[in-house]
Enzyme design. Sequence first.
Site, mmCIF file in Angstrom:
data_model
loop_
_atom_site.group_PDB
_atom_site.id
_atom_site.type_symbol
_atom_site.label_atom_id
_atom_site.label_comp_id
_atom_site.label_asym_id
_atom_site.label_seq_id
_atom_site.Cartn_x
_atom_site.Cartn_y
_atom_site.Cartn_z
ATOM 1 N N GLU A 68 0.829 -1.208 0.000
ATOM 2 C CA GLU A 68 0.000 0.000 0.000
ATOM 3 C C GLU A 68 0.867 1.263 0.000
ATOM 4 O OE1 GLU A 68 -0.294 -2.501 2.125
ATOM 5 O OE2 GLU A 68 -2.151 -3.460 1.446
ATOM 6 N N PRO A 271 10.202 -13.904 -0.585
ATOM 7 C CA PRO A 271 9.167 -14.027 0.456
ATOM 8 C C PRO A 271 8.518 -12.681 0.747
ATOM 9 C CG PRO A 271 11.357 -14.189 1.427
ATOM 10 C CD PRO A 271 11.544 -14.175 -0.064
ATOM 11 N N ARG A 272 7.225 -12.712 0.997
ATOM 12 C CA ARG A 272 6.491 -11.484 1.305
ATOM 13 C C ARG A 272 7.104 -10.780 2.512
ATOM 14 N NH1 ARG A 272 3.168 -7.704 -1.028
ATOM 15 N NH2 ARG A 272 1.723 -6.828 0.483
ATOM 16 N N GLY A 313 12.465 -4.305 -1.497
ATOM 17 C CA GLY A 313 12.379 -3.390 -2.625
ATOM 18 C C GLY A 313 13.121 -3.821 -3.871
ATOM 19 N N GLU A 314 13.330 -5.144 -4.070
ATOM 20 C CA GLU A 314 14.074 -5.593 -5.240
ATOM 21 C C GLU A 314 13.236 -6.419 -6.211
ATOM 22 O OE1 GLU A 314 18.673 -5.770 -4.751
ATOM 23 O OE2 GLU A 314 17.798 -7.337 -3.476
ATOM 24 N N ASN A 338 -0.508 -8.209 -5.537
ATOM 25 C CA ASN A 338 -0.630 -7.372 -6.716
ATOM 26 C C ASN A 338 0.115 -7.959 -7.931
ATOM 27 O OD1 ASN A 338 -0.634 -5.249 -8.519
ATOM 28 N ND2 ASN A 338 0.710 -3.938 -7.308
ATOM 29 N N PRO A 339 -0.601 -8.288 -9.021
ATOM 30 C CA PRO A 339 0.086 -8.777 -10.228
ATOM 31 C C PRO A 339 0.514 -7.664 -11.173
ATOM 32 C CG PRO A 339 -2.264 -8.921 -10.576
ATOM 33 C CD PRO A 339 -2.068 -8.339 -9.179
ATOM 34 N N GLU A 341 2.671 -5.099 -11.029
ATOM 35 C CA GLU A 341 4.087 -4.798 -11.244
ATOM 36 C C GLU A 341 4.714 -5.794 -12.211
ATOM 37 O OE1 GLU A 341 5.597 -4.843 -7.272
ATOM 38 O OE2 GLU A 341 5.249 -2.697 -6.972
#
Length: 461
Positions: A68, A271-272, A313-314, A338-339, A341
């Site tokens: 978000e 991993p998330r 962030g990678e 989210n798909p 990106e």
Amino acid sequence: MTDLVGGGARGLYRLAGYAALPLVPLLLAWRTRKGKEERARRDERYGRPSINRPAGPVVWIHVASVGETNAVMPLIARIAAEGLTVLLTSVTVTSARVAAQRLPRGAIHQYAPLDIQPFIDRFLDAWKPDLALFFESELWPTTMARLAARRIPEIRINARMTPRSFRRWQRLGGAMAPLFEGIELALAQSEGDAERLRALGLKQARSVGNLKFDVPAPGVEQSALDDFQRDTAGRAIFVAASTHEGEETVVATAHRTMRANRPDFLTVIVPRHPVRGPALAAGLVEAGFQVALRSRGEPVAAATDLYIADTLGELGLFYRAGQVAFIGGTLVPVGGHNPIEAALLDTAILHGPQVENAAEIFQALDRGTGRAPVTDAASLAAALNELYAEPGAIQSLAERGAAALAPFSGALEATLAALRPYLAPLVVAASLGQRDMVRMRRSRAGKTVAGKAGKSAGRKP
């Protein structure tokens, strides 16, 4: 104004918050040990600011976590560019790190206070926001009640109400209506979300689209991309993005099947929650896989099966380097991530069946690509084998996916247009160095704006 947390379940919620006060230090200490809180900034969770409030109007935007935070950045940039201070609050450590890297000039970050009245009041006393924008499904009863009591307009942006959440809220019956009384406007991601919000009592809900579609493709440090591509030259690269516990086992099993036929096959697992990286790597090594962990600087060798990208962030790097991506949170009851990106970076997309968080998006993706969700390791391996075996299949799937998602863009401009009646007086006040006029204009215009929003409920702008 009805007391949003008074009486019945709402009264119990408020009392539970007071009863929990002695336990809060223990909770935050435990979360700090788990890496879920920053020790130096723990006071922010009590509503105590770590920096002074700037002069002039303040727009408060609240999000939950890193996804978000990324999605709201273009909106923050546009509001800050008009001379307004944006206060972004979030809950997770990873989102705070993203904010530190990406917030524009004129925007600041704080951790959100816990939803307990003394903490919320302390936060509002310190920051005195002129407008509160809450992202997606963040519903905090005490916060909402205190905003209403202070006549601070609350607007839901990128609002979401999944069918599962809708069913849970429905069971509360009439308790929902007072909760929504203080919300002036809800700008929903889809017409389905808007319909469910209206059914729960938020009559001024309307669809403007999903802000996540207007986020630029995630960036990349070119030198890092060059290094990774050099280390993996000649290998077929599959990315499992934003995975949760239980999904990595499925991905690893599918990888084993693929590697038996394609010795060059490499799976990158992102991993998330990056903090899971070391434990995840240890478990996969125990299962017999050759694993490299990015956070430790371990290189990808010829024998490496699984590369655990447990850094922040990678994803932009790995979507660019990989050819096919599996979107995590879709094989476990999370609801899907989210798909968009992946689609922006020309990556072919696979996903599981559990996509409630963005059902309309994934349905459009499936219609446009003609692919069904994968359900287990066998179906994932079969899909991967089909894509990597047929020349042009990966590129064709990526192009069809991007085309299927393209019509969802445009939410940023629609959101700004809907917010304009609330932002315009603040911009004028900021330019004149006055705040009192904002209160007066808001008291005169608020009812008019809310009335217009109510009349337009259910219509796209």
